[in-house]
Design a protein around this motif. Structure first.
Motif, mmCIF file in Angstrom:
data_model
loop_
_atom_site.group_PDB
_atom_site.id
_atom_site.type_symbol
_atom_site.label_atom_id
_atom_site.label_comp_id
_atom_site.label_asym_id
_atom_site.label_seq_id
_atom_site.Cartn_x
_atom_site.Cartn_y
_atom_site.Cartn_z
ATOM 1 N N ALA B 34 0.791 -1.272 0.205
ATOM 2 C CA ALA B 34 0.102 -0.005 0.077
ATOM 3 C C ALA B 34 0.802 1.355 -0.060
ATOM 4 N N LYS B 100 -2.663 5.000 4.475
ATOM 5 C CA LYS B 100 -3.025 3.902 3.761
ATOM 6 C C LYS B 100 -2.621 2.395 4.167
ATOM 7 N N MET B 103 -5.259 0.383 5.839
ATOM 8 C CA MET B 103 -6.373 -0.177 4.894
ATOM 9 C C MET B 103 -5.986 -1.339 4.289
ATOM 10 N N ARG B 315 -9.478 10.328 3.795
ATOM 11 C CA ARG B 315 -9.089 9.171 4.564
ATOM 12 C C ARG B 315 -9.093 9.292 6.209
ATOM 13 N N ILE B 320 -15.262 12.847 3.047
ATOM 14 C CA ILE B 320 -15.247 11.971 1.479
ATOM 15 C C ILE B 320 -16.304 12.294 0.499
ATOM 16 N N ILE B 339 -9.020 5.207 -9.668
ATOM 17 C CA ILE B 339 -9.186 4.247 -8.710
ATOM 18 C C ILE B 339 -7.415 3.995 -8.268
ATOM 19 N N PRO B 340 -7.273 3.499 -7.024
ATOM 20 C CA PRO B 340 -8.414 3.557 -6.102
ATOM 21 C C PRO B 340 -8.650 4.853 -5.567
ATOM 22 N N ARG B 342 -11.484 7.625 -2.753
ATOM 23 C CA ARG B 342 -12.256 7.760 -1.465
ATOM 24 C C ARG B 342 -11.350 7.169 -0.226
ATOM 25 N N GLU B 344 -9.662 4.830 0.161
ATOM 26 C CA GLU B 344 -8.404 4.031 -0.271
ATOM 27 C C GLU B 344 -7.535 4.513 -0.984
#
Lengths: 225, 420
Positions: B34, B100, B103, B315, B320, B339-340, B342, B344
């Motif tokens: 991550a 991150k 997560m 985060r 968000i 992507i990713p 929000r 993440e």
């Protein structure tokens, strides 16, 4: 060599000692953590800490271990991530839902529960063993894991692998006489039980702390749910 | 000697909260997947698990039998001054505390806050990068790390009022809302200040700025020095009390929001009945309740617009949905998610004080490569964000990587779309 005597020892006194070390050791570590002191959180929450913690548990158990593509984070090596999930799934199925192990639970606790049909447990066990081998190889080659792996990390793998493998061999009546396989399996289990409180395999206990802390923090900040 | 100070601080800071999480770590290395600094550089020493190794060692050696055994048998060693130097480099220069990693951690270990604890120990031992340290000293002496003294503040505000033809109320007793800007906005993004003033005036908000509480950035919080963090926070809280406001609004700055909204009350007494919120939340609220009206689809004809989630506002801040609600009004057709995203989302790589440290530049650019990848994949021609620190990083990196992407602040886009 008198394997029956070894089996008696491994199932009898040695197992009892191992169980005592296991329970006593974990209890000690749990108390240690609880008594270290906990600060009261004075931050005004924007969301629900409890709700966050519950969702954190559900996600941690049901979703994350098996779906590495969620949000695209593990696109680089999903196999290792799934291997970790499948290993744990297989391990839980074997320990708690295998007919022979339920008999062992029954003799320990005084009650049992229905088992999963043997072929399914069998496959899950085989998958868990293969997953462990993948995880072992990954630990050998991944640069981060090379950096953070000491003797304890290798022993963790070994001490979990031997009971898994010997159990599988025993269930399939391979190689040696039954009492030999059984003895090896029991000795390995005893050693594992003693090793757990000394090592990071005890993460199953602290999992609940870490998940709750994570979920409560994200709930407090209204990030989840 | 310094090592002992750091270890003592670690031990002092280690309660059940820290210890239980350190115990939960299985050393699986997932967190590295991550971490944008590890992914960008491939250097295993930048993996989050390695960043907290120092704290883990101090904890084990002081509190656990195994740790003491490892020390006695020579498997493990005492923390040395050289160790501090190594960890100072990786936790200040190659970590934005974006969290991150937590997560993806199967255990959910809060690695970001734990790395903040590592910084606290290093700060006590005086092992902080010189650039960061001088910014903290400057904030202590002048009230701002970017040199926004009382008189500079006055000059700037006067200039903004002329330049943008806006009214900027200062030290207005009886106002409901105290708005605290970051010096990044005051010195580098004056458009943000004009925008937020315009929005608040259009909404009929009774708001004010303050001389004493003019700086929301908290460099001591970057450093991990709790005492100084409290000192800087106190300036804002005292101003809020003096003016009798009901609400403090933090503008486009992420780390500052983490400090004042999510940390302050655990470090000090905060004034009761004063709500603390972020401009991202306020924008969402003003649009939702109809207090400001926006030209719908105003930005729909300029290519794809995407939103960068700031680690401390989205985060770690929880705001968000609000920016997305706003963007769905401003650009319903051309707004597209990276992507990713929000909770993440991938962090910009410039936060946590990293962008203030010159030696960290190679790490900062390497980490941004993940963002370049995301921007290209989504085909963005504009990237919007609600954090000026992210914006500094984007502005610099767009140049560095020669990208054809426009970097925009959310408040400015909203202000430009206001229907008077």
């Amino acid at each position: 060599m008198n394997w029956l005597a070894i089996l008696d020892f491994a199932r009898g006194p040695f197992f009892e000692v191992a169980l005592l070390v296991f329970i006593g050791g974990l209890a000690y570590r749990l108390m240690r953590i609880l008594l270290l002191g906990w600060h009261f959180d004075r931050i005004k929450p924007a969301g629900s800490k409890l709700g966050g913690a519950l969702i954190s548990y559900l996600r941690g158990i049901l979703i994350w271990p098996f779906i590495p593509w969620v949000r695209n984070t593990f696109s680089k090596n999903p196999v290792i991530y799934i291997a970790g999930g499948l290993f744990h799934l297989g391990l839980f199925a074997v320990i708690f839902l295998d007919a022979a192990h339920i008999l062992a639970w029954q003799s320990l606790l005084g009650f049992g529960w229905p088992s999963l049909v043997t072929p399914i447990v069998d496959w899950l066990a085989a998958i868990a063993i293969v997953a462990m081998i993948l995880l072992f190889i990954n630990r050998l080659v991944n640069p981060v894991l090379k950096l953070i792996s000491g003797p304890a990390e290798w022993l963790n793998l070994l001490f979990v692998f031997i009971p898994m493998l010997s159990g599988y061999i025993m269930a399939h009546h391979l190689f040696f006489a039954y009492e030999v396989n059984f003895s090896i399996h029991m000795l390995a289990v005893d050693i594992l039980l003693i090793w757990i409180p000394l090592s990071r395999i005890s993460h199953f206990m602290f999992y609940f702390f870490a998940r709750a802390i994570h979920g409560a923090d994200f709930g407090k900040r209204a990030v989840i749910p | 000697m310094q090592a002992q100070t750091a270890v003592n601080t670690f031990v002092h800071e280690t309660g059940g909260w820290v210890a239980s999480q350190l115990e939960a770590c299985t050393r699986c290395g997932m967190c590295a997947e991550a971490c944008h600094f590890y992914q960008g550089t491939g250097n295993p020493e930048l993996a989050p698990v390695w960043k907290v190794e120092l704290l883990k060692r101090a904890y084990e050696q002081r509190f656990t039998i195994i740790g003491k055994l490892k020390l006695a048998t020579g498997i493990d060693h005492h923390v040395t001054d050289d160790n501090l130097l190594h960890w100072s480099k990786i936790v200040y220069e190659a970590c934005t505390l974006c969290n991150k990693c937590s997560m993806v951690c199967p255990m959910g270990i809060q690695l970001g806050p734990l790395i903040h604890e590592v910084r606290t120990g290093l700060s006590a031992a005086g092992m902080v990068p010189a650039d960061l340290m001088s910014a903290v000293h400057k904030q202590e002496a002048e009230g701002s790390p970017l040199g926004v003294t009382d008189s500079v503040y006055d000059d700037r505000l006067e200039f903004f009022e002329d330049e943008y033809e806006i009214k900027l109320p200062v030290d207005k007793k009886g106002a409901d809302t105290l708005v605290v800007f970051s010096s990044i906005e005051i010195m580098k993004y004056p458009g943000n200040i004009a925008a937020i003033a315009k929005i608040l005036n259009a909404a009929g908000e009774n708001w004010t700025l303050s001389h004493a509480g003019r700086e929301v950035v908290n460099f001591a919080f970057f450093e991990g020095d709790n005492e100084e963090t409290v000192l800087f926070l106190k300036r804002i809280f005292d101003a809020a009390k003096d003016l009798g406001v009901k609400r403090i609004v933090v503008t486009e700055c992420g780390h500052a929001y983490d400090a004042i909204r999510w940390t302050a009350a655990n470090l000090m007494d905060v004034p009761e009945g004063v709500e603390i919120t972020h401009i991202a939340h306020l924008l969402g609220e003003l649009v939702r309740t109809g207090r400001i009206k926006l030209k719908e689809g105003m930005y729909d004809n300029g290519g794809t617009i995407t939103f960068h989630d700031a680690c401390k506002i989205q985060r770690r801040g929880g705001h968000i949905q609000e920016p997305r609600d706003v963007l769905h009004v401003l650009a319903p057709k051309s707004f597209k998610e990276m992507i990713p995203n929000r909770a993440e989302a991938i962090c910009c790589g410039g936060g946590g004080g990293v962008i203030a440290i010159k030696e960290a530049d190679p790490y900062r650019y390497a980490a941004f490569e993940l963002k370049v990848d995301q921007l290209k994949k989504v085909g963005a021609s504009t990237v919007v964000m609600g954090c000026s620190n992210c914006r500094l990083q984007f502005d610099d990196c767009v140049q560095h990587f020669n990208l054809d992407v426009k970097v925009a602040g959310l408040s400015q886009m909203v202000a430009d779309a206001l229907i008077e």
